[in-house]
Design a protein around this motif. Sequence first.
Motif, mmCIF file in Angstrom:
data_model
loop_
_atom_site.group_PDB
_atom_site.id
_atom_site.type_symbol
_atom_site.label_atom_id
_atom_site.label_comp_id
_atom_site.label_asym_id
_atom_site.label_seq_id
_atom_site.Cartn_x
_atom_site.Cartn_y
_atom_site.Cartn_z
ATOM 1 N N GLU A 18 -6.247 -12.846 0.232
ATOM 2 C CA GLU A 18 -6.132 -11.457 0.637
ATOM 3 C C GLU A 18 -7.504 -10.943 1.061
ATOM 4 O O GLU A 18 -8.463 -11.017 0.302
ATOM 5 C CB GLU A 18 -5.600 -10.617 -0.522
ATOM 6 N N ILE A 20 -8.011 -7.734 2.879
ATOM 7 C CA ILE A 20 -7.992 -6.329 2.506
ATOM 8 C C ILE A 20 -6.550 -5.922 2.236
ATOM 9 O O ILE A 20 -5.626 -6.513 2.778
ATOM 10 C CB ILE A 20 -8.588 -5.375 3.573
ATOM 11 N N ALA A 21 -6.403 -4.930 1.421
ATOM 12 C CA ALA A 21 -5.074 -4.369 1.179
ATOM 13 C C ALA A 21 -5.248 -2.913 0.801
ATOM 14 O O ALA A 21 -6.011 -2.578 -0.094
ATOM 15 C CB ALA A 21 -4.370 -5.120 0.059
ATOM 16 N N ASN A 22 -4.583 -2.068 1.552
ATOM 17 C CA ASN A 22 -4.542 -0.662 1.177
ATOM 18 C C ASN A 22 -3.156 -0.132 1.486
ATOM 19 O O ASN A 22 -2.249 -0.906 1.792
ATOM 20 C CB ASN A 22 -5.663 0.133 1.873
ATOM 21 N N GLU A 23 -2.996 1.168 1.443
ATOM 22 C CA GLU A 23 -1.654 1.724 1.619
ATOM 23 C C GLU A 23 -1.141 1.563 3.041
ATOM 24 O O GLU A 23 0.056 1.684 3.289
ATOM 25 C CB GLU A 23 -1.645 3.198 1.208
ATOM 26 N N THR A 25 -2.410 -1.062 5.426
ATOM 27 C CA THR A 25 -2.548 -2.388 6.003
ATOM 28 C C THR A 25 -2.830 -3.424 4.917
ATOM 29 O O THR A 25 -3.503 -3.136 3.929
ATOM 30 C CB THR A 25 -3.743 -2.417 6.996
ATOM 31 N N ARG A 26 -2.303 -4.571 5.160
ATOM 32 C CA ARG A 26 -2.660 -5.684 4.297
ATOM 33 C C ARG A 26 -2.979 -6.855 5.203
ATOM 34 O O ARG A 26 -2.205 -7.209 6.092
ATOM 35 C CB ARG A 26 -1.501 -6.015 3.355
ATOM 36 N N VAL A 27 -4.127 -7.447 5.010
ATOM 37 C CA VAL A 27 -4.539 -8.567 5.839
ATOM 38 C C VAL A 27 -4.820 -9.753 4.932
ATOM 39 O O VAL A 27 -5.610 -9.661 3.991
ATOM 40 C CB VAL A 27 -5.802 -8.232 6.665
ATOM 41 N N THR A 28 -4.150 -10.843 5.233
ATOM 42 C CA THR A 28 -4.388 -12.056 4.458
ATOM 43 C C THR A 28 -4.762 -13.171 5.416
ATOM 44 O O THR A 28 -4.472 -13.121 6.612
ATOM 45 C CB THR A 28 -3.147 -12.481 3.661
ATOM 46 N N HIS A 38 -0.392 -7.143 8.233
ATOM 47 C CA HIS A 38 0.810 -6.388 7.916
ATOM 48 C C HIS A 38 0.509 -4.905 8.062
ATOM 49 O O HIS A 38 -0.328 -4.377 7.338
ATOM 50 C CB HIS A 38 1.276 -6.671 6.480
ATOM 51 N N LEU A 40 1.877 -1.792 7.240
ATOM 52 C CA LEU A 40 2.940 -1.438 6.294
ATOM 53 C C LEU A 40 3.777 -0.266 6.775
ATOM 54 O O LEU A 40 5.001 -0.288 6.668
ATOM 55 C CB LEU A 40 2.317 -1.140 4.922
ATOM 56 N N SER A 45 4.413 -7.084 11.262
ATOM 57 C CA SER A 45 3.659 -8.198 10.723
ATOM 58 C C SER A 45 3.231 -9.110 11.857
ATOM 59 O O SER A 45 4.058 -9.527 12.669
ATOM 60 C CB SER A 45 4.544 -8.939 9.720
#
Length: 86
Positions: A18, A20-23, A25-28, A38, A40, A45
Amino acid sequence: MSSAPNTKKEKNCGPHTELIANEHTRVTRCACGTVHVHVLSKGLSLQIQDEEFRFLVNSFSAAQRVIDYTESDVSEIRESNDGVLN
Ligand SMILES: [Zn+2]
């Protein structure tokens, strides 16, 4: 059971790191080098090669700079720079 073999076209994918992840966007990043983005709020995606991801990010940030630039006092900028974006 004579089910067809599970032929995956994709390369073997390792665990995702992972980034970054926040409310919003999530990037893995997959072990195979694919970046998963992602969005969100949009239920979106994207799977992007890491080199391509770099270009995308540069484009996004360039676009954001233009937005910020445009939303600042445009008339003032036009007067001082004759409308030329550097
Ligand atoms: Zn993968």
